[in-house]
Design a protein around this motif. Sequence first.
Motif, PDB file in Angstrom:
ATOM      1  N   LEU A  55       0.829  -1.213   0.000  1.00 52.05           N
ATOM      2  CA  LEU A  55       0.000   0.000   0.000  1.00 52.05           C
ATOM      3  C   LEU A  55       0.864   1.265   0.000  1.00 52.05           C
ATOM      4  O   LEU A  55       0.554   2.237  -0.698  1.00 52.05           O
ATOM      5  CB  LEU A  55      -0.943  -0.007   1.208  1.00 52.05           C
ATOM      6  N   THR A  56       1.939   1.245   0.781  1.00 46.89           N
ATOM      7  CA  THR A  56       2.851   2.396   0.829  1.00 46.89           C
ATOM      8  C   THR A  56       3.473   2.649  -0.541  1.00 46.89           C
ATOM      9  O   THR A  56       3.515   3.786  -1.022  1.00 46.89           O
ATOM     10  CB  THR A  56       3.965   2.152   1.863  1.00 46.89           C
ATOM     11  N   ALA A  57       3.940   1.582  -1.178  1.00 45.19           N
ATOM     12  CA  ALA A  57       4.560   1.704  -2.500  1.00 45.19           C
ATOM     13  C   ALA A  57       3.551   2.174  -3.542  1.00 45.19           C
ATOM     14  O   ALA A  57       3.877   2.986  -4.419  1.00 45.19           O
ATOM     15  CB  ALA A  57       5.161   0.365  -2.911  1.00 45.19           C
ATOM     16  N   LEU A  58       2.332   1.665  -3.438  1.00 42.59           N
ATOM     17  CA  LEU A  58       1.280   2.041  -4.396  1.00 42.59           C
ATOM     18  C   LEU A  58       0.965   3.532  -4.302  1.00 42.59           C
ATOM     19  O   LEU A  58       0.859   4.223  -5.328  1.00 42.59           O
ATOM     20  CB  LEU A  58       0.021   1.210  -4.146  1.00 42.59           C
ATOM     21  N   ILE A  59       0.840   4.041  -3.086  1.00 39.13           N
ATOM     22  CA  ILE A  59       0.538   5.463  -2.884  1.00 39.13           C
ATOM     23  C   ILE A  59       1.664   6.336  -3.449  1.00 39.13           C
ATOM     24  O   ILE A  59       1.419   7.308  -4.171  1.00 39.13           O
ATOM     25  CB  ILE A  59       0.313   5.762  -1.383  1.00 39.13           C
ATOM     26  N   HIS A  60       2.916   5.979  -3.125  1.00 44.96           N
ATOM     27  CA  HIS A  60       4.066   6.747  -3.629  1.00 44.96           C
ATOM     28  C   HIS A  60       4.102   6.732  -5.156  1.00 44.96           C
ATOM     29  O   HIS A  60       4.317   7.772  -5.796  1.00 44.96           O
ATOM     30  CB  HIS A  60       5.378   6.169  -3.085  1.00 44.96           C
ATOM     31  N   SER A  61       3.900   5.560  -5.747  1.00 43.18           N
ATOM     32  CA  SER A  61       3.977   5.426  -7.204  1.00 43.18           C
ATOM     33  C   SER A  61       2.888   6.230  -7.894  1.00 43.18           C
ATOM     34  O   SER A  61       3.134   6.883  -8.921  1.00 43.18           O
ATOM     35  CB  SER A  61       3.874   3.947  -7.603  1.00 43.18           C
TER      36      SER A  61
ATOM     37  N   ILE B 175      11.839  12.849  -7.717  1.00 44.32           N
ATOM     38  CA  ILE B 175      10.935  13.971  -7.412  1.00 44.32           C
ATOM     39  C   ILE B 175      11.642  15.322  -7.505  1.00 44.32           C
ATOM     40  O   ILE B 175      10.983  16.354  -7.649  1.00 44.32           O
ATOM     41  CB  ILE B 175      10.265  13.808  -6.024  1.00 44.32           C
ATOM     42  N   LYS B 176      12.976  15.317  -7.470  1.00 46.76           N
ATOM     43  CA  LYS B 176      13.716  16.568  -7.678  1.00 46.76           C
ATOM     44  C   LYS B 176      13.550  17.075  -9.107  1.00 46.76           C
ATOM     45  O   LYS B 176      13.700  18.273  -9.377  1.00 46.76           O
ATOM     46  CB  LYS B 176      15.213  16.362  -7.394  1.00 46.76           C
ATOM     47  N   LEU B 177      13.266  16.157 -10.041  1.00 46.13           N
ATOM     48  CA  LEU B 177      13.124  16.518 -11.450  1.00 46.13           C
ATOM     49  C   LEU B 177      11.724  17.015 -11.793  1.00 46.13           C
ATOM     50  O   LEU B 177      11.503  17.518 -12.893  1.00 46.13           O
ATOM     51  CB  LEU B 177      13.455  15.311 -12.341  1.00 46.13           C
ATOM     52  N   ALA B 178      10.785  16.857 -10.872  1.00 50.45           N
ATOM     53  CA  ALA B 178       9.399  17.244 -11.138  1.00 50.45           C
ATOM     54  C   ALA B 178       9.275  18.762 -11.253  1.00 50.45           C
ATOM     55  O   ALA B 178       9.888  19.509 -10.490  1.00 50.45           O
ATOM     56  CB  ALA B 178       8.477  16.720 -10.047  1.00 50.45           C
ATOM     57  N   SER B 179       8.474  19.213 -12.228  1.00 48.66           N
ATOM     58  CA  SER B 179       8.236  20.644 -12.398  1.00 48.66           C
ATOM     59  C   SER B 179       7.034  21.109 -11.575  1.00 48.66           C
ATOM     60  O   SER B 179       6.841  22.304 -11.381  1.00 48.66           O
ATOM     61  CB  SER B 179       8.004  20.958 -13.879  1.00 48.66           C
ATOM     62  N   SER B 180       6.202  20.169 -11.116  1.00 47.23           N
ATOM     63  CA  SER B 180       5.059  20.504 -10.269  1.00 47.23           C
ATOM     64  C   SER B 180       5.464  20.461  -8.796  1.00 47.23           C
ATOM     65  O   SER B 180       6.556  20.003  -8.447  1.00 47.23           O
ATOM     66  CB  SER B 180       3.908  19.525 -10.527  1.00 47.23           C
ATOM     67  N   ASP B 181       4.579  20.913  -7.930  1.00 48.32           N
ATOM     68  CA  ASP B 181       4.856  20.940  -6.489  1.00 48.32           C
ATOM     69  C   ASP B 181       4.889  19.514  -5.941  1.00 48.32           C
ATOM     70  O   ASP B 181       3.958  18.729  -6.141  1.00 48.32           O
ATOM     71  CB  ASP B 181       3.771  21.760  -5.777  1.00 48.32           C
TER      72      ASP B 181
ATOM     73  N   HIS C  66       3.848  17.498  -1.015  1.00 47.24           N
ATOM     74  CA  HIS C  66       3.030  16.432  -0.433  1.00 47.24           C
ATOM     75  C   HIS C  66       3.746  15.076  -0.526  1.00 47.24           C
ATOM     76  O   HIS C  66       3.642  14.244   0.382  1.00 47.24           O
ATOM     77  CB  HIS C  66       1.660  16.359  -1.107  1.00 47.24           C
ATOM     78  N   ILE C  67       4.502  14.849  -1.620  1.00 47.45           N
ATOM     79  CA  ILE C  67       5.248  13.589  -1.764  1.00 47.45           C
ATOM     80  C   ILE C  67       6.396  13.535  -0.759  1.00 47.45           C
ATOM     81  O   ILE C  67       6.633  12.506  -0.117  1.00 47.45           O
ATOM     82  CB  ILE C  67       5.801  13.433  -3.199  1.00 47.45           C
TER      83      ILE C  67
ATOM     84  N   LEU D 207       8.740  11.450   4.353  1.00 45.31           N
ATOM     85  CA  LEU D 207       9.274  11.622   5.709  1.00 45.31           C
ATOM     86  C   LEU D 207       8.428  10.853   6.720  1.00 45.31           C
ATOM     87  O   LEU D 207       8.966  10.182   7.615  1.00 45.31           O
ATOM     88  CB  LEU D 207       9.306  13.110   6.065  1.00 45.31           C
ATOM     89  N   VAL D 208       7.106  10.924   6.567  1.00 44.32           N
ATOM     90  CA  VAL D 208       6.195  10.212   7.478  1.00 44.32           C
ATOM     91  C   VAL D 208       6.431   8.698   7.379  1.00 44.32           C
ATOM     92  O   VAL D 208       6.497   7.998   8.394  1.00 44.32           O
ATOM     93  CB  VAL D 208       4.718  10.552   7.158  1.00 44.32           C
TER      94      VAL D 208
END
Length: 288
Positions: free
Chosen positions: A121-127, A152-158, A161-162, A167-168
Amino acid sequence: MYSLILLGNLVIIVLISLTPHLHTPMYYFLCNLSVQDIIYVSSILPKFLAITISKVLRITFPGCVTQMFFFTFCVGTEFLLLTSMAYDRYVAICIPLRYTTIMSKVTCVLLPVASWLVGFLTALIHSLMVSFASFCGSQDINHFYCDLKTVIKLASSDTTHIETLLLVVCIVLGLFPFLLILTSYIFIISTIVKIRSSKGRMKAFSSCSSHLTVVILFYGTPLSSYMIPESEHSQEKDKLLSLLYTAVVPLLNPLVYSLRNNDVMSAMKNINEKYFRFPSVAGNIMNH
């Protein structure tokens, strides 16, 4: 290294499956750990090998997300499996008279199933969160696999939340289980110290030394990579740590659990004599 990891973990799975006296909670968890290790390295090392040989430094976006999914899935699952194994050792050493009651067949099924489910479930949410992010700029991943932090450093969007979720997850599935393992071993060590005979102390400690070794090897690398602030270590150190826990640690796991475990070595010797009749390396190691 990839071939050795597959061979070592397959040997552990076969030994546990074919040896009746290894059909105990501890080895049931170990069998799950070996399966997880095979999935884990197979999601990263074959692609890494293909890139190294072909020099084609490309991966499709679906392939990248898939690799990220299996990596996150297996790391989360391993954290929880190691915690379950620590609990098993705590019950066996600290409250042995209630061991068969507490570590029943239902418990031995529920703990691994819960570990796999939470990891999935954790992997699914992240993906899914990464899949919906936008990547309009540079798409050069400065890593040898699709590491979540690097992608995620390459993402142009915010991606706040990821990053917050990451971290959580590191705290809930990494730090918190580590504290549970640490607490278990505090009780285990205090119980072992109270054992009067040196032979009894050695027997109790040997039953959990392999697990403790794997915990130290596995927990140190990913937690230090994902929880230390970015400014305190470079990308190159990140890649070195990643190489340790994607190749070196899975290679050491079967070695630690076989060479440091008399039950596994004895099972290896018996299976060899029954099916293969190779020169008894396992027996020589045991005698030594």
